[in-house]
Structures are given as structure tokens and as C-alpha cells.
Write an enzyme that holds these catalytic residues in place. Structure first.
Site, short mmCIF file in Angstrom:
data_model
loop_
_atom_site.label_atom_id
_atom_site.label_comp_id
_atom_site.label_asym_id
_atom_site.label_seq_id
_atom_site.Cartn_x
_atom_site.Cartn_y
_atom_site.Cartn_z
N HIS A 357 0.67 -1.62 0.12
CA HIS A 357 -0.37 0.11 -0.15
C HIS A 357 1.22 0.71 0.03
O HIS A 357 0.54 2.33 0.31
CB HIS A 357 -0.96 0.25 1.29
CG HIS A 357 -1.35 -0.99 1.09
ND1 HIS A 357 -3.47 -0.70 0.84
CD2 HIS A 357 -2.05 -2.03 1.39
CE1 HIS A 357 -3.60 -2.00 0.66
NE2 HIS A 357 -2.98 -2.83 1.73
N LYS A 548 -8.92 13.22 4.86
CA LYS A 548 -8.27 12.08 4.53
C LYS A 548 -7.13 12.26 6.03
O LYS A 548 -7.39 13.51 6.77
CB LYS A 548 -7.47 12.07 3.95
CG LYS A 548 -6.75 13.94 2.80
CD LYS A 548 -5.50 13.31 1.43
CE LYS A 548 -7.31 13.75 0.77
NZ LYS A 548 -7.24 12.83 -0.52
N ARG A 549 -6.12 11.66 6.50
CA ARG A 549 -5.10 11.37 7.61
C ARG A 549 -3.95 12.80 7.20
O ARG A 549 -4.30 13.26 5.71
CB ARG A 549 -4.74 10.42 7.77
CG ARG A 549 -5.89 9.29 8.03
CD ARG A 549 -5.39 9.21 9.37
NE ARG A 549 -4.83 9.56 10.51
CZ ARG A 549 -3.94 8.52 11.38
NH1 ARG A 549 -4.10 7.71 10.75
NH2 ARG A 549 -2.79 8.88 11.91
N LYS A 554 0.78 14.46 1.57
CA LYS A 554 -1.20 14.54 0.64
C LYS A 554 -1.35 16.61 0.56
O LYS A 554 -2.22 16.51 0.53
CB LYS A 554 -2.24 14.22 1.44
CG LYS A 554 -2.33 12.61 1.87
CD LYS A 554 -2.72 11.94 2.81
CE LYS A 554 -3.25 10.40 3.33
NZ LYS A 554 -3.27 9.53 2.08
N THR A 656 -8.93 5.87 -1.89
CA THR A 656 -10.08 5.43 -1.63
C THR A 656 -11.58 6.54 -1.67
O THR A 656 -12.42 6.83 -2.14
CB THR A 656 -9.91 4.28 -0.95
OG1 THR A 656 -10.52 5.18 0.25
CG2 THR A 656 -10.35 3.27 -1.16
N LYS A 660 -15.26 7.56 -3.45
CA LYS A 660 -15.78 7.73 -3.12
C LYS A 660 -16.83 8.95 -2.95
O LYS A 660 -17.67 9.17 -2.99
CB LYS A 660 -16.06 8.17 -0.70
CG LYS A 660 -15.64 6.48 -0.45
CD LYS A 660 -14.84 6.61 0.98
CE LYS A 660 -14.21 5.52 0.82
NZ LYS A 660 -13.38 5.45 1.94
C1 26Q Z 1 3.38 -0.16 10.17
C2 26Q Z 1 4.45 -0.51 11.64
C3 26Q Z 1 3.99 0.26 12.80
C4 26Q Z 1 2.82 1.08 13.34
C5 26Q Z 1 2.02 1.14 11.83
C6 26Q Z 1 2.66 0.74 10.74
C7 26Q Z 1 1.41 1.72 9.87
C8 26Q Z 1 -0.09 1.02 9.64
C9 26Q Z 1 -1.14 1.18 8.67
C10 26Q Z 1 1.91 1.83 8.52
C11 26Q Z 1 1.21 2.38 7.35
C12 26Q Z 1 -0.52 1.89 7.70
C13 26Q Z 1 -1.26 2.35 6.62
C14 26Q Z 1 -1.86 2.57 5.07
C15 26Q Z 1 -2.17 3.05 4.23
O1 26Q Z 1 -3.40 3.61 4.39
N1 26Q Z 1 -2.72 3.42 3.30
C16 26Q Z 1 -3.70 3.61 2.00
O2 26Q Z 1 -4.02 2.64 1.23
C17 26Q Z 1 -5.04 2.83 0.41
C18 26Q Z 1 -5.58 1.56 1.04
O3 26Q Z 1 -4.81 0.89 -0.58
C19 26Q Z 1 -4.70 3.50 -0.29
O4 26Q Z 1 -5.16 4.13 -1.47
C20 26Q Z 1 -3.82 4.44 0.56
O5 26Q Z 1 -3.49 5.34 -0.94
C21 26Q Z 1 -2.96 4.27 0.81
O6 26Q Z 1 -1.95 5.70 1.90
#
Ligand code: 26Q
Length: 812
Positions: A357, A548-549, A554, A656, A660
Site C-alpha cells: 500500500h 483524509k489523514r 497529501k 479511496t 467515494k
Molecule cells: C506500520 C508499522 C507500525 C505502525 C503502523 C504501521 C502502519 C499502519 C497503517 C503503516 C501504514 C498504515 C496504513 C497505510 C494506508 O492506509 N495506506 C493507504 O492504503 C489505501 C488503501 O490501499 C490507499 O488508497 C492509500 O493511497 C494508502 O495511503
């Protein structure tokens, strides 16, 4: 009561009263909204339970090939509305609500969100569960039953405050505790070498925790099928540290209990920079191990052998968070089930698949070898052996090329030795995918280039999608009703039928109805903005939305720069005919992400100045909606006119929210990034505002020596904006507050090229204004957007995974 409640309003009403008495424990006449909500949920729960039992029996009898979706996050939101729609109980529940002097909408808001995820990745997993159930894919999700989900956000003095989210404190009607189902998960200790040539090494673990199963039932739409989300809770084994307990050392016993039960306490609120903490590694291993033990137990129960595991089981890794599963499956097969290494490795590669991702190097998960040695010594040993065999193989491909091997290795040796989880996932999987066409291309050109050389067929694309049930039917009942009237109800299950709207874009009567729906949704959003922020906004202004976050890539800050340039231009010509705008932001910043928190504060500071400047006569407003999450998104998406998707090209894997918003009739202003590109292809270049550098241009500019200071000096509008921020125009009580932020752009390299894209962005915003002056021309393009969204149903995505990655037939 009957086992199968009928959906007739009278029946639902009496079932609700029955549950008020027998389950909730109140007299129906005295029930509060929350009580009625719980009783309605119980009615739905009974139906779901019946469907679950029947579907499960069917799959067992068929010994169906199943996919298991392993994800650290499932961002589910509320369940009631979705469950009632899936069970066709909406009319009955609405009538029951009325009998209790309330409306279904007001009952629904009594439910807490299940926010067991950060953002896009977690919400994608939730949309996938909905689609897997709906298309009838034998499937199960596996994750963690966090006691505390994503923190709740409030704003004080313009700053983000985080509050714990005890979502399950008072119980939830949607879970089924499986008290009999529990697996041991072990940590630490050391590995003893094998006793004989055929014996596996023995892992002498130091600690153990029990993983207990809690199931959430996921209803499918237009089908009796349901899917299961199995979440694991960590419990200290009941015979814990008996010695401490028996000797009365309760403090020691409690400490021990704590050390292991904390594993499922709280979701890490980082959404891209790995936390790198030992507890996170324990979380990852905990749920992965429990899930794979459960999968093997089910397989043995149904088949009596593991030899055919790969014919019946597909395990999908949602990012690298469960990638330790590759080593865990090897451990279980080799150490516990005494399978030969080679046979086990062949099975493993056929079982796993992996979705990436993110491309951003700082977001790729790695764990220090020393930490893994401490927490999972046997797994580290297994990873070393996988790596040894893999590198020996790779060396035959490019003999003598040490750089090639160093780049491929599962171990990063450049500093402190670290395990590269993405490499483990790629080596252990038969398919690896990105989440949009651009992202998947970039994967094989950048971070996985060396692997793609070895295994070109392993890499593929699965463009993301979202469930139209939640994001259109449920979130936007006004538009849904209009669609039902014009193209029938089939779009809920076959979203490509939205294409039948295309001719209606030129139909003046339809445009008028479409605009009326949008106006009502904007009024609802304006009311939410008023109650959550106190800011009054005009529903007839253009609603410009970025939700979004909060993250530098972003570029919420680029949006703010545009807002300030508009503010300054309006002050310079207050009597010009400005298109009224409301700029809406929402999103959470990771607790430790100082720059993201600073951006939230700047948005508030700019809002305080702009919103109160009488010279603008209300024609520009800035609102930051607190506590963005699934339920807040359900109010925002339908009320947006303009969707801001403005990441630096090449940084947003897919997005995503972009889907939406477009599905709800917003036009996109965006860069050529992630799924924006595919949205553009679907809606047509004339129905989207694309601006800024393309991915290759971004790369070229960075390589050629980007000079943000130069860009600033050559653009007086930009210079005035940055001077205002740096000079304290928006922070009069502390003029230097944003010096650091501006310096990071001008002197710190402007890593995400905000200044390089500023001019192009402002020009695109001018085109937006021009179009908005003609509401019917705007409506035509908005309708074309809805009509073009057929591709972005998560049903389509899931069917692609089923066919190309998991090799499973849907059983609709
Ligand atoms: C990893 C290790 C330790 C702590 C946290 C994490 C961690 C947690 C969540 C790393 C990444 C995430 C989330 C990533 C994320 O949400 N990515 C998004 O995924 C979406 C679905 O595919 C995409 O549409 C977005 O572009 C992408 O940013």
C-alpha cells in the site's frame, strides 16, 4: 420467538419489544433511544446468526476453497444501518422506531463506530469484507479485537487533542464471543538445536498468551451469504505464573498478566511511519499466529491432512503487517507438523499473496534483527534459512553481482541489521499487487525492481474500490432514490449500471433534481459543521473538501496556501464577483507527527482570521471538522462539490476517498496520482481538474536540483502568501509560530514540491470557479462523474482478486 424473523413491520415491531424486555431489560414504554437501538440490533443479530450458521455449514460440507484476509486493521464504522439494509429490515425497523417516537436515523447515531483502523488501508479491508460476502466468496477476515480503537480527536485552541476510544466498553451487539476457541501464542526464549537429523529444533519460549476469538458477522447484500471477521483478544493463560499467584505475590502476577494482555489493548495510530516498537511486533505476531493456527485447525478438521493445504487455502497479507505469517506457517508446518522443509516451502509460496500500500521508503516496515532475536528467535532462524536459499538461487541469475544480492536480501545490512518485511512477503507469496495502475507500475520500477527481474509474473495490479452499499445507498439516500427512479435499483450490486446516467447529464430536468439532492446534502453537512465547530457556512457556496489523514505528502498545506492567496486576492478586490467558497478539512494527525499537528493548527489559525473578516462578507469560510472517521465521512461525502486529491504525483498509492467523493457527485481537483488517473480515464478529461507535475516530471525536477526559493521569488502571489504566514498574519499573538513551517518549504527542500505545483493549482482553482458560476454546466459534469464510477466498486476489485490472485469461484 421464531428463529426466522420476517421483515414485516408488525413482526419487527414485536421482536423489538421482545428484545427490549428480554435482552436490554427495560419496559418498552420507558426505553431510551440507545435501548431501542440495542433492541433493533438484536433483531438483526438473530437473522445474521441464522445466515451465518447456514452458510458455514454449507462451506464446510462443500469443503470450499477459502480466502483468509489477514489485516491489522478493519475500519468498520457503524453496523446497524448496513445490517438492516442487507437483511431487508429497514422498513420494519423504521416503523418500530416510530412506535418509540423516534426515527431510524436517530437510533443509528446512538451506535459507536468500530474504528479498528487508521485510514485507507483499514477502510479498504472493511469494504472488502462487504464485497466478499456480497459476491459470495468463501472467506474470512482475521484481525485484532483492540480494546481501544483509533483515538477520538477534539480541537482545543486550534490544536489536536487525542482521547482514548473505549468503543467496546459497554459491549457491542455485533460480536459473538467464541469462548471455546483459543490458541496459545508464544514469545521470547531461545532455540535448542535439533536432537537428531530428523527432529526439528525446539523453541523454548519464555512467555505465552492465549488468543481468544470474537466473531463479527458481515452480511452480504442481495444474498443470504455472510462473511466472518474473526478478531483475537489477548488473555493471559489462566494458569499464569501460578507460583507468584500462590505465594500471594499479586503484584508480580498482575504484572505478568499485564505484560501479555496489553497486546490487544490499543491500535497504533501511525498510518505510515512505522512505530518500530516491540509491542507492535508482538501485536503483529500475535494475531498472525492465532489466525494461521485457526486456519490449519479448520483445514485438518475438514481434510485430515496438510498435504493439500494450498488447494484449499489462500491467505492474503494486507500490507506487511502480517508478513511474519510466512515464517509462522513454515514453523507450524516444519516444527509442529513435521513436514519436510522443501515441501513446506512449496506450500507456503502457493498459499500467500501480498498487497503493498505504499512506496514511501520511510513507511516500509523493517525490524531490527536484535529485536526479532529477542521476541521471535525461532522465526528469525527460519527467516535466515529462507534468505540463504533465496539468495543462493538469485545468485545463479546474476553471478558475482553483489549489489543485486544486497538489494534483494531479506536482511538490510547497511547499518544496524534489520529484517525487511516487504522482502519476506514478496519471497513468500505467489502474487504481489499494488492498489492502482500507477502504483503497481511504480512498484516494479522502484522498490521491487530486482524482484520483478527474477519473477516478472508475480507482480500485478488490483485497483482499489469502495462498497456502493455504504458509500452511496446508505450515506446518500437522496441520490440513491433519484438513481432508483431513473436507472432502477440494480446499481447496488452492479455498479457499472451507473453508466446509464450518462445521457441524463444533458437532461435539464434531471440536472435540477440532482442539484436539489446536492443542496439538501449540503444543508445537512452545514448543520454538522455548525454543531461540531460553531462555524456558520452557506450551503449555496461551493463546498471544497479535503478529508483524509493529515500528512505532508497529501499536501493539505498546498490547499491552505491556495486559501490564503484567495483571501489576499479578495481583500485586494473586495467588490469583485467572487464565487463563494467553503473550504472543509477533516483528518487526524498521528500523535507523534509534529508537522502534521502544526498543519492542523495553521488551518484553524487561518480559519479564525478569514472567517471573521467582515470585508469578505461571508464569501470565504474555512472549517476543520473534528474527529474524522467513517460516520463523519458518511455525512461529508454526499455534501461535497469539489474533491481535493492533491498529493505529489507518485506518492498516493491509490486513494479511496477520491472514489467515494466522485460517486457522490463531487468533481475532483487533483494531480495525476494513484487512482485519480483511472478516475480521469473513466469520467473523461473534461470532467475533472488535473493540475501539477506528473510523476516523471517530479523525478526529473528532484534530480535536476529543485530550488524552491527560486520558485517563490518568481511568483509574487506565492511570495505574499508565504510572507503572510511567516510574518504572523495568522498568529498575531505569536508571530513566529509558523516560521519553521515556512522555512521547511523555502530552505528545507520542500520535499513534496508544494511550491513547484502552486501556480498550476491556483490556475486549476480558477477554472473551478468559472465552472461553478454555471450550476447546470457544473451539474452535467457532476452527473458524468457519478456515471463514470462503475469501475470503482469493491465488488469488481474482489472479483479480480478472486480470479487472478486467490483462484476461488464466487458462489453467489
Ligand atoms: C506500520 C508499522 C507500525 C505502525 C503502523 C504501521 C502502519 C499502519 C497503517 C503503516 C501504514 C498504515 C496504513 C497505510 C494506508 O492506509 N495506506 C493507504 O492504503 C489505501 C488503501 O490501499 C490507499 O488508497 C492509500 O493511497 C494508502 O495511503
Amino acid at each position: 420467538m421464531t428463529a426466522k424473523p420476517s421483515s414485516s413491520p408488525a413482526t419487527v415491531g414485536s421482536l423489538v419489544d421482545h428484545h427490549l424486555l428480554s435482552t436490554v431489560g427495560v419496559a418498552p414504554a420507558a426505553a431510551s433511544h440507545a435501548d431501542v437501538m440495542h433492541a433493533v440490533a438484536q433483531v438483526a443479530r438473530e437473522s445474521l446468526s441464522r445466515r451465518w450458521v447456514e452458510g458455514d455449514a454449507h462451506d464446510r460440507k462443500q469443503r470450499a476453497r477459502r480466502v483468509y484476509y489477514l489485516s491489522m486493521e478493519f475500519l468498520i464504522g457503524r453496523t446497524l444501518g448496513n445490517a438492516l439494509a442487507a437483511l431487508d429490515l429497514e422498513a420494519g425497523a423504521a416503523a418500530a422506531a416510530q412506535q418509540h417516537a423516534t426515527r431510524l436515523e436517530d437510533l443509528a447515531t446512538e451506535e459507536k463506530d468500530a474504528a479498528l483502523g487508521n485510514g485507507g488501508l483499514g477502510r479498504l479491508a472493511a469494504c472488502f469484507l462487504d464485497s466478499m460476502a456480497t459476491v459470495g466468496l468463501p472467506s474470512m477476515g482475521y484481525g485484532i479485537r483492540y480494546e481501544f480503537g483509533m483515538f477520538a480527536q477534539s480541537i482545543q485552541g486550534g490544536r489536536q487533542i487525542e482521547h482514548p476510544d473505549p468503543w467496546v466498553e459497554d459491549g457491542t451487539p455485533w460480536e459473538f464471543p467464541r469462548s471455546a476457541l483459543s490458541y496459545p501464542v508464544r514469545f521470547g526464549g531461545w532455540v535448542e538445536q535439533a536432537e537428531g537429523p530428523d527432529a526439528p529444533p525446539a523453541w523454548r519460549h519464555a512467555g505465552e498468551v492465549a488468543a481468544k476469538a470474537y466473531d463479527m458477522v458481515v452480511p452480504g447484500h442481495g444474498t443470504e451469504r455472510v462473511s466472518t471477521l474473526r478478531l483475537w483478544k489477548a488473555m493471559a493463560p489462566s494458569q499464569i505464573d501460578l507460583h507468584a499467584f500462590n505465594s500471594g505475590d499479586y503484584a508480580r502476577a498482575a504484572e505478568y498478566k499485564n505484560e501479555f494482555e496489553n497486546i490487544s489493548w490499543v491500535l497504533y495510530p501511525n498510518d505510515s511511519t512505522p512505530a518500530g516498537r516491540e509491542l507492535r511486533l508482538r501485536q503483529e505476531y500475535f494475531f498472525t499466529s492465532a489466525s494461521i493456527q485457526d486456519i490449519l485447525a479448520r483445514h485438518l478438521d475438514e481434510h485430515g491432512t496438510l498435504a493439500n493445504l494450498a488447494d484449499r487455502v489462500a491467505i492474503h497479507l494486507n500490507d506487511t503487517h502480517p508478513a511474519i505469517g510466512v515464517a509462522e506457517l513454515m514453523r507450524l508446518l516444519v516444527d509442529e507438523h513435521r513436514m519436510a522443509w522443501g515441501a513446506a516451502w512449496a506450500l507456503t509460496g502457493r498459499v500467500f499473496s501480498y498487497t503493498n500500500h505504499t512506496l514511501m521508503p520511510e513507511a516500509l516496515e523493517t525490524w531490527p534483527v536484535a529485536l526479532m532475536q529477542q521476541v521471535l528467535p525461532r522465526h528469525l532462524q527460519i527467516i535466515f534459512r529462507i534468505n540463504h536459499d533465496f539468495l543462493a538461487d538469485a545468485a545463479r541469475r546474476k553471478p558475482g553481482d553483489d549489489g543485486f544480492l544486497r538489494r534483494l536480501s531479506l536482511i538490510d545490512e547497511s547499518g544496524e541489521r534489520r529484517v525487511r518485511m516487504a522482502h519476506l512477503a514478496v519471497v513468500g507469496s505467489h502474487k504481489v499487487n499494488g492498489v492502482s495502475a500507477l502504483h503497481s507500475d511504480l512498484l516494479v520500477q522502484t522498490i521491487f525492481a530486482d524482484f520483478a527481474l527474477l519473477w516478472p509474473d508475480r507482480f500485478t495490479n488490483m485497483t482499489n474500490g469502495v462498497t456502493p452499499r455504504r458509500w452511496l445507498a446508505q450515506a446518500n439516500p437522496g441520490l440513491a432514490a433519484l438513481l432508483d427512479q431513473r436507472i432502477g435499483r440494480g446499481w447496488r450490486l452492479r455498479l457499472d449500471e451507473l453508466a446509464r446516467l450518462r445521457p441524463l447529464a444533458t437532461d435539464a430536468a434531471f440536472r435540477t433534481e440532482f442539484l436539489a439532492v446536492k443542496r439538501a446534502n449540503k444543508a445537512r453537512l452545514a448543520a454538522h459543521i455548525r454543531t461540531s465547530t460553531g462555524i456558520e457556512v452557506d450551503p449555496d457556496s461551493l463546498f471544497d473538501v479535503q478529508v483524509k489523514r493529515i500528512h505532508e505528502y497529501k499536501r493539505q498545506l498546498l490547499n491552505v496556501l491556495h486559501v490564503i492567496s484567495r483571501y489576499q486576492a479578495m481583500l485586494a478586490a473586495p467588490d469583485a464577483d467572487w464565487v463563494p467558497r467553503t473550504v472543509v478539512f477533516a483528518g487526524k494527525a498521528a500523535s507523534s507527527y509534529a508537522m502534521a499537528k502544526n498543519i492542523i493548527r495553521l488551518i484553524h489559525d487561518v480559519g479564525s482570521v478569514v472567517n471573521h473578516d467582515a470585508r469578505l462578507r461571508g464569501r470565504l469560510k474555512v472549517a476543520f471538522i473534528p474527529n474524522y472517521g467513517v460516520s463523519v465521512a458518511e455525512v461529508i461525502m454526499p455534501g461535497a462539490d469539489l474533491s481535493e486529491q492533491i498529493s505529489t504525483a507518485g506518492t498516493e498509492a491509490s486513494g479511496t476517498g477520491n472514489m467515494k467523493l466522485a460517486m457522490n457527485g463531487a468533481l475532483t481537483i487533483g494531480t495525476d496520482d494513484g487512482a485519480n488517473i483511472e478516475i480521469r480515464q473513466q469520467v473523461g478529461d473534461d470532467n475533472i481538474f488535473i493540475f501539477g507535475l506528473k510523476t516523471p516530471e517530479v523525478a526529473a525536477l528532484k534530480n535536476g536540483g529543485y530550488q524552491p526559493l527560486r520558485v517563490c521569488e518568481q511568483n509574487p502571489v506565492l511570495k505574499a502568501v508565504l510572507d503572510a504566514i511567516a510574518g504572523g498574519v495568522f498568529s498575531a499573538e505569536e508571530p513566529a509560530r509558523y516560521r519553521g513551517l515556512v522555512d521547511s518549504l523555502l530552505w528545507g527542500g520542500d520535499h513534496y514540491l508544494l511550491l513547484a505545483d502552486f501556480d498550476s493549482y491556483v490556475q486549476a482553482q480558477a477554472r473551478v470557479d468559472a465552472l461553478y458560476r454555471d450550476r447546470h454546466a457544473w451539474a452535467a459534469k457532476a452527473i458524468a462523474n457519478v456515471a463514470g464510477m462503475g469501475l470503482f466498486s469493491s465488488d469488481r476489485t474482489i472479483l479480480e482478486y478472486a480470479r487472478e490472485v486467490w483462484n476461488i469461484d464466487p458462489q453467489r
